[in-house]
Design an enzyme around this catalytic site. Structure first.
Site, PDB file in Angstrom:
ATOM      1  N   SER A 742      33.016  49.723  34.992  1.00  0.00           N
ATOM      2  CA  SER A 742      33.949  48.846  35.692  1.00  0.00           C
ATOM      3  C   SER A 742      34.706  49.528  36.828  1.00  0.00           C
ATOM      4  O   SER A 742      35.454  48.889  37.549  1.00  0.00           O
ATOM      5  CB  SER A 742      34.939  48.225  34.712  1.00  0.00           C
ATOM      6  OG  SER A 742      35.786  49.207  34.217  1.00  0.00           O
ATOM      7  N   LYS A 785      43.346  44.434  30.865  1.00  0.00           N
ATOM      8  CA  LYS A 785      43.488  45.082  32.178  1.00  0.00           C
ATOM      9  C   LYS A 785      44.548  44.365  33.012  1.00  0.00           C
ATOM     10  O   LYS A 785      45.370  45.003  33.669  1.00  0.00           O
ATOM     11  CB  LYS A 785      42.142  45.069  32.909  1.00  0.00           C
ATOM     12  CG  LYS A 785      41.122  46.014  32.296  1.00  0.00           C
ATOM     13  CD  LYS A 785      39.784  45.862  32.973  1.00  0.00           C
ATOM     14  CE  LYS A 785      38.781  46.862  32.430  1.00  0.00           C
ATOM     15  NZ  LYS A 785      37.463  46.676  32.996  1.00  0.00           N
TER      16      LYS A 785
END
Ligand code: ADP
Length: 851
Positions: A742, A785
């Site tokens: 990511s 996140k």
């Protein structure tokens, strides 16, 4: 034998203190050692000693060793028996202890105690010597007469026993071969005597006295045997011989009280048998227990196996074979309990209620096991506890972190020394019912080792098709676990073995937003801490701004555990002030602080109109609660640990903020890049995994192939970015291993910034996987996140377009405070990451041509 003149004992002896039995010279005794001084003696003298001399110890009867080695020694019995330690056996079950086998050598008298710690040592005088016997006050004839008489009785006694038994025949031979002086001691320890009598014999230092005292004991035994033989017509077999030696209590009235002690043990066994028979254990278990108790009855108590068997039987009796609590499940009440105990976590609470409702309707527990997965401190364990409360069931937590031995789950076989049941059976014993809620904490931290895979053992426990006949190795009979409600918790599903994961229904528990944390702190954590520290709201006031300060500056976590600890620290500090009555000094300090104004507003909001108890009145006048403002916070917790450092770090090209997911929740992650003259090499630092390294190579390749389009050049103005240039990419917090795809978009942005010389916006964070063609692929952990970015005060978040659906799970107010950029390709990412966009030349041309 024992009193032989050849025996010369050391003049200094370490002392073993006993109070349960008396060791006489010439006999052997097994004794259990578990008190501190005695244990110390065994460890440092017997286990470490290398010479034969070091195995000689002084056994002091009738004196118990204090349970703590800080306690003073009691008065020591003056006469003891010097003994040879023949065998030492150690065990850890049920608590650490040694079993010693000691053989008595001769009497001694304590002259002077030399030291008490770590174990007592005394200067001693040996008492039994042959020459002393013959040089006594009495004439030899008189002693001879006594010993002759004693010998006759002894022979008569032994001959009443079954001579065909080898041990009896040997004893008969010994009577002739041993020196007469040794016989009183030896026979006293063989025939049935009480401890008191043995002690008297030990204290009888003069031989003549000893003979005189032992003769009545022999006579008593002979009479007892005669009586017994009359009543028993049948011939006695080997086992019964032992019984025959036992005295008849009807004859000796004086010994009854002491006998009772030993009889008590026997009674205990009878009681145990009764309990076994009346308990509701399964047929199979009953059969095993009855067999074991039969063995136990035949076993001498000094045998280590006696204690093992007894412990086993006691556990079997204690286990809740048929005992259960009545479920009182009412979904509405359950909802109230869950709401009262926990703020927020709506999705989790909803799912738990559904689960309970289905269980109630179906009236059985078959079905997947709930597994709460989320960062630490988000309330997984405490929801488990609430579920038990709503059901009215007992709650038991089994911590599985670091368990790497399957016998931890399934127990050890009883053949091992120190064997014990596994955690499941132990838990059932602790709660005392067969339908508790078991919380299997941290299933993701089970480890594998040579001792087998504990996860495999858990499979059996959690499988509703198998667990009605769960067999613990220690019990060795099946126990029905089907009524137990299992709930598991984990930080991540990645490390849960797939087979185990398959049995569970995973419910994600995300971290909290700042607002939720403030609510949780004020509704639950602060009241709990106040109560734990004996404080009242009239003594301490923590306004919401302070809580926010703690959350942003002193903690950086997804859950609320560190927050709870900080609140605990504040309460401790205030408790000291209140106890010292120093609170008055705190007020002038506070007036100086600018934020004080701010705080006061909240105080009035928060103040509860509760009546003040008398004690609170004494400790603190009600108009003066200690207010925790930023100044006080700094005093108590020290300087802030986290600053809003984000914008400072983005003040030069080549830095971008990424978002990472860890089992502890989401985190923001800086990516730094620099370039220097070189040969086109890429250096990566910061503990990266393979996937991360690949992302870095992908990013560079994509940028190189698109350099012209974005007007990216190296230091010498060439579009070949690696020409004469080395690139260094660094992911700070180098001690933490990072991996995963990511970070792709972040690396591209960071390098684009480096080669374009432009700054990345300081309020934007990003996440997403990239492909070589410049597409942005979806990634996991979006919710955590986003919360991490929100915690860090960032305003814009770039996420892959295909992750849009994940945004629905994020609380409304967080969404409102953030701007999300959904990117399908890197072009969109770069446009969003730089102020004024990151225009691609090709596109401009394209647009122009269209016009
Ligand atoms: P975990 O098991 O997830 O690591 P715990 O259940 O031990 O976390 O929670 C830590 C502490 O935080 C507990 O004291 C718990 O009561 C409190 N807590 C966590 N979440 C909430 C919540 N939503 N409402 C109230 N208290 C909470």
């Amino acid at each position: 034998m024992a009193a032989g003149s050849a025996i010369q004992i050391p003049t200094r002896l370490p002392l073993l203190l006993t109070h349960e039995s008396v060791l006489l010279p010439g006999s052997t005794m097994r004794t259990s050692v578990d008190s501190p001084r005695n244990m110390q003696l065994v460890r440092s003298r017997l286990l470490k000693g290398t010479s034969l001399r070091s195995t000689i110890i002084g056994v002091i009867p009738n004196t118990s060793d204090p349970t703590s080695d800080c306690d003073d020694l009691p008065n020591l019995h003056r006469i003891g028996t010097a003994a040879l330690a023949v065998q030492v056996v150690g065990s850890n079950w049920p608590k650490p202890h040694y079993t010693l086998l000691v053989t008595g050598l001769c009497r001694f008298q304590i002259l002077q105690l030399l030291k008490e710690k770590p174990y007592p040592v005394a200067e001693v005088q040996q008492l039994d010597r042959l020459e002393q016997f013959t040089n006594g006050h009495k004439s030899e004839e008189e002693l001879g007469e006594l010993s002759e008489q004693f010998y006759k009785y002894a022979v008569q006694l032994v001959e009443m026993l079954d001579m065909s038994v080898p041990a009896v025949a040997k004893l008969r031979r010994l009577l002739d071969n041993l020196p007469r002086e040794a016989l009183p001691d030896i026979l006293t320890s063989i025939i049935r005597t009480t401890n008191q009598e043995k002690l008297q014999i030990l204290d009888a230092v003069r031989l003549e006295e000893r003979f005189k005292m032992t003769i009545p004991l022999l006579v008593r035994q002979i009479e007892g045997l005669k009586l017994l033989q009359k009543t028993r017509k049948s011939k006695q077999d080997d086992d019964k011989r032992v019984v025959a030696i036992r005295p008849n209590r009807r004859i000796s009235h004086g010994s009854i009280t002491e006998d009772e002690e030993e009889e008590e043990d026997h009674d205990d066994v009878v009681m145990l048998e009764k309990k076994i028979r009346t308990s509701s254990m399964s047929e199979q278990a009953l059969k095993v227990c009855l067999k074991e108790i039969k063995r136990l009855k035949k076993m001498p108590q000094s045998m280590p196996e006696y204690a093992l068997t007894r412990n086993y039987l006691e556990l079997m009796v204690e286990l809740p074979w048929n005992k259960s609590t009545k479920d009182r499940l009412e979904i509405r009440a359950a909802r109230i309990v869950l709401d009262n105990d926990h703020y927020a976590m709506e999705k989790l609470k909803k799912r738990v209620l559904e689960y309970l409702a289905v269980r109630q309707l179906k009236n059985n527990l078959k079905g997947p096991i709930l597994c709460f997965v989320g960062p630490p401190g988000v309330g997984k364990t405490s929801v488990g506890r609430s579920i038990a409360k709503t059901l009215g069931r007992e709650f038991h937590r089994i911590a599985l972190g670091g368990v790497c031995d399957q016998s931890d789950i399934r127990g050890h076989r009883r053949t091992y020394v120190g064997s014990m049941p596994g955690r499941i059976i132990n838990g059932l014993k602790t709660v005392g019912v067969n339908n508790p809620v078991f919380l299997l904490d941290e299933v993701d931290k089970l480890a594998k080792s040579l001792q087998g895979d504990p996860a495999a053992a858990l499979l059996e426990v959690l499988d509703p098709e198998q667990n009605h006949s769960f067999t613990d190795h220690y019990l060795n009979v099946a126990f029905d676990l089907s009524q137990v409600l299992f709930i598991a918790t984990a930080n991540t599903t990645a490390t849960i073995p797939p087979a185990l994961l398959d049995r569970m229904e995973v419910i994600q528990v995300p971290g909290y937003t700042q607002e939720e944390k403030i609510e949780i702190a004020h509704r639950h954590l602060i009241p709990k801490q106040l109560e734990q520290h004996g404080l009242t709201p009239q003594q301490i006031q923590i306004p919401q701004v302070t809580t926010l300060g703690i959350i942003t500056r002193y903690t950086r976590e997804a859950g609320v555990r560190a927050l709870d600890r900080k609140l605990g620290a504040i309460c401790r500090a205030v408790a000291v002030k209140v106890a010292e009555g120093q609170h008055k000094e705190a007020k002038p300090d506070r007036a100086e602080v600018g934020e004080g104004e701010d705080c006061k507003e909240h105080v009035t909001e928060d103040a509860k109109p509760e009546s003040i108890s008398d004690t609170a009145d004494l400790a603190l006048p009600p108009e003066m609660p200690i207010l925790i403002d930023f100044h006080a916070l700094k005093d108590i917790l020290g300087p802030p640990m986290y600053d809003m450092e984000v914008s400072e770090r983005l003040n030069q090209p080549g830095v971008a903020i990424g978002l990472a997911w860890t089992p502890l929740g989401g985190e923001i992650m800086f990516v730094e890049a620099s370039r220097m003259d070189g040969e086109g090499q890429l250096t990566l630092t910061g503990q990266l995994g393979d996937v991360m390294k690949e992302s870095a190579h992908l990013a560079i390749s994509w940028l190189r192939s698109n350099a012209k389009r974005y007007q990216l050049t190296n230091a010498s103005g060439s579009f070949d970015l690696l020409d004469n240039t080395d690139i260094h990419l660094h992911f700070p917090a180098g001690a933490v291993t990072k991996d995963g795809p990511s970070a792709g978009v972040t690396i591209v942005t960071c390098l684009a910034s480096l080669f374009s010389g432009r700054l990345v916006c300081s309020d934007v964070a990003m996440t997403g996987e990239i492909t070589l063609r410049g597409l942005v692929l979806p990634v996991g952990g979006i919710k955590d996140k986003v919360l991490a970015a929100h915690r860090a005060g960032l305003k814009r978040i770039i996420i892959p377009q295909r992750n849009e659906k994940d945004l629905e799970e994020i609380a409304g107010h967080v969404r409102q405070e953030l701007t999300f950029v959904l990117a399908a390709c890197l072009d969109q990412v770069l446009n969003a990451a730089f102020d004024g966009g990151f225009a691609a030349k090709a596109r401009l041309e394209q647009l122009n041509s269209k016009l």
